[in-house]
Design an enzyme around this catalytic site. Structure first.
Site, short mmCIF file in Angstrom:
data_model
loop_
_atom_site.label_atom_id
_atom_site.label_comp_id
_atom_site.label_asym_id
_atom_site.label_seq_id
_atom_site.Cartn_x
_atom_site.Cartn_y
_atom_site.Cartn_z
N ASP A 7 0.88 -1.16 0.00
CA ASP A 7 0.00 0.00 0.00
C ASP A 7 0.92 1.22 0.00
O ASP A 7 2.05 1.13 -0.51
CB ASP A 7 -0.99 -0.06 1.19
CG ASP A 7 -2.29 0.67 0.87
OD1 ASP A 7 -2.25 1.92 0.79
OD2 ASP A 7 -3.33 0.02 0.69
N ASP A 8 0.48 2.33 0.50
CA ASP A 8 1.28 3.56 0.43
C ASP A 8 2.62 3.36 1.17
O ASP A 8 2.77 2.47 1.98
CB ASP A 8 0.49 4.72 1.04
CG ASP A 8 0.89 6.06 0.43
OD1 ASP A 8 1.97 6.14 -0.20
OD2 ASP A 8 0.13 7.04 0.58
N LYS A 48 -3.70 -0.89 -7.02
CA LYS A 48 -4.64 -0.06 -6.27
C LYS A 48 -4.27 1.39 -6.53
O LYS A 48 -3.17 1.82 -6.22
CB LYS A 48 -4.53 -0.38 -4.77
CG LYS A 48 -5.35 0.54 -3.87
CD LYS A 48 -5.27 0.10 -2.41
CE LYS A 48 -5.95 1.11 -1.48
NZ LYS A 48 -5.88 0.69 -0.07
N ASP A 74 -5.07 5.14 -5.72
CA ASP A 74 -5.72 6.07 -4.81
C ASP A 74 -5.97 7.42 -5.50
O ASP A 74 -5.62 7.58 -6.68
CB ASP A 74 -4.81 6.25 -3.57
CG ASP A 74 -5.61 6.45 -2.30
OD1 ASP A 74 -6.74 6.94 -2.37
OD2 ASP A 74 -5.08 6.12 -1.21
N SER A 98 -10.10 4.25 -6.51
CA SER A 98 -10.73 5.05 -5.45
C SER A 98 -11.58 6.17 -6.03
O SER A 98 -12.08 7.02 -5.29
CB SER A 98 -9.65 5.64 -4.54
OG SER A 98 -8.90 4.62 -3.94
N ARG A 149 -13.64 1.78 -4.48
CA ARG A 149 -14.01 2.22 -3.14
C ARG A 149 -15.06 3.32 -3.26
O ARG A 149 -14.95 4.21 -4.09
CB ARG A 149 -12.76 2.76 -2.42
CG ARG A 149 -11.74 1.66 -2.06
CD ARG A 149 -12.14 0.92 -0.80
NE ARG A 149 -12.40 1.91 0.24
CZ ARG A 149 -11.45 2.54 0.92
NH1 ARG A 149 -10.19 2.24 0.73
NH2 ARG A 149 -11.76 3.45 1.82
N ASP A 165 -12.16 5.09 4.48
CA ASP A 165 -11.23 4.03 4.91
C ASP A 165 -11.76 3.36 6.17
O ASP A 165 -12.25 4.04 7.08
CB ASP A 165 -9.87 4.64 5.29
CG ASP A 165 -9.00 4.92 4.08
OD1 ASP A 165 -9.45 4.71 2.93
OD2 ASP A 165 -7.86 5.36 4.30
#
Ligand code: NAG
Ligand code: NAG
Length: 421
Positions: free
Chosen positions: A84-85, A160, A162, A194, A219, A223
């Protein structure tokens, strides 16, 4: 840059004329994706000097990949390990390419990807359609073609994307553009967006038709945080907006209510069962975010409950519906296989959100739940793997549901009328 932008616009015009979609319709994510994501449990911990076991580093992902296999998660269906980030270096390389933080990922992303593939798992990566990722690392804006190619070169299976540091009004153009570049690499990748979430919080109406053509999952809500309150707020959002959200879901395209927090700090045992059953019945991606090195066995058992996972992964791919909500009790149903003619089998979750300290007894005639097959149903409880037995459509299910807990049933449609003496 000029050149590939131009190319892109040409192709886009051409595609519009031919009225083809340039979506990632590549046969992936036919059932909700399952795997492990770093974010909810490990966040942006970059302090490997003082906290080497929990910082975002290649070591963390390699250890999780090993445990996914040795502890049975892979066998249960969890087949993805995703960054992830906070994996990136603060600056791109001299060639303009993204590169990982050199201290925390000394072997490089291709080596990590190879390691994860060697364990029989898929490898996921995180980026952001914007100038920066949410934590301030380089975003993909102005580098989309190169970054898509870099991901393909690294043999990424899942992206993913964002939406921090970008304009939500530009996402209708930007997310499809990146999807187009992913597609053009010719490496099939799952595309997690997202896009609708950032538009919704900016009071825009997402173009869900396009979103569900371009992205495999997306999404649409906040979160998840490590609390029951957060879990129930997501459940409420999905219930309250189900007429919009349910039609979007199906093989290859899923609403994503965010990660499973089972096994962390915030949920009790009952609440953990509740999250698992609710995510299963909502046909949600099952993306764990938990320390697999220290998870307690009872939480591992919840995550690996094969009968509940089977409901989530059911090939029909229908997202469940909230059909009852009163006095703290909710009933959700989801059609599943096998079918008898046009009639379905059903998964049923009875969710008790009451906080009075004793279980609530819930009685519901099957036909009131929409289970009206003349042949009746074989009913089984999935958390405790217990047969309840045969019920006709005129009979009622009667269950005791623990406070902030669930009962989950599978009602398998019968084919032959049973002999009734
Ligand atoms: C690219 O898109 C086309 C058309 O939707 C699809 O057939 C193909 O499988 C996609 N390829 C990849 C690698 O995503
Ligand atoms: C991203 O950077 C560009 C160039 O510096 C700037 O024009 C744009 O406003 C930035 N976008 C956002 C959302 O801040």
């Amino acid at each position: 840059m000029e050149i590939f932008l131009k190319k892109w616009f040409c192709s886009l015009v051409l595609l519009n004329i031919l009225s083809l979609c340039y979506c990632l319709d590549n046969g992936l994510a036919l059932s909700p994706p399952m795997g492990w994501l770093a974010w909810q449990r490990f966040r942006c911990n970059t302090d490997c000097e003082n906290d080497p076991k929990h910082c975002i580093s290649e070591r963390l992902f390699m250890e999780m990949a090993d445990l996914m296999v040795s502890e049975g998660y892979a066998k249960a269906g969890y087949n993805l390990i995703s960054l992830d980030d906070c994996w990136l270096d603060k600056k791109r390389g001299p060639d303009g390419r993204l590169r990982p933080d050199p201290l925390r990922f000394p072997s490089g992303i291709r080596a990590l990807s190879n390691y994860i593939h060697s364990r029989g798992l898929r490898f996921g990566i995180y980026e952001d359609y914007g100038n920066y990722t949410c934590a301030g690392y380089p975003g993909i804006l102005n580098h989309m073609e190169l970054d898509a190619q870099t991901f393909a070169d690294w043999q990424v299976d899942y992206v993913k994307l964002d939406g921090c540091y970008s304009y939500p009004s530009q996402m209708d153009k930007g997310y499809p553009e990146f999807g187009y570049f992913l597609n053009r690499t010719e490496r099939p990748m799952i595309y997690s967006c997202s896009w609708p979430f950032y538009q919704l919080i900016n009071k825009m109406e997402p173009d869900y038709k396009t979103i569900s053509n371009i992205c495999h999952l997306w999404r649409n809500f906040e979160d998840i945080q490590d609390s029951w309150q957060s879990v129930t707020s997501i459940i409420d959002y999905y219930g309250d907006n189900q007429d919009t959200l349910i039609p979007l879901a199906g093989p290859g395209h899923w609403n994503d209510p965010d990660m499973l927090i089972i096994g962390n700090f915030g949920l009790s045992y009952e609440q953990s069962r509740a999250q698992m059953c609710m995510w299963a019945i909502m046909a949600s991606p099952l993306l764990m975010s938990v320390d697999l090195r220290t998870i307690r066995p009872e939480f591992k058992a919840i995550l690996q409950n094969s009968e509940i996972i089977a409901v989530n992964q059911d090939p029909l791919g229908v997202q469940g519906r909230r059909i009852y909500k009163k006095q703290g009790v909710e009933i959700w149903t989801k059609p599943v296989l096998p079918m008898n003619g046009k009639k379905f089998s059903w998964a049923v979750v009875v969710l008790n959100r009451r906080v009075d300290g004793t279980p609530s007894q819930v009685t519901a005639p099957l036909r009131d739940l929409g289970l009206d097959s003349e042949e009746g149903y074989h009913v089984r409880e999935l958390n405790d793997h217990k047969d309840i037995g045969f019920l006709s459509k005129d009979q009622a299910i009667r269950v005791d549901v623990n406070p902030s807990g669930v009962v989950m049933l599978k009602c398998t449609i019968q084919r032959v009328p049973p002999f009734n003496p």
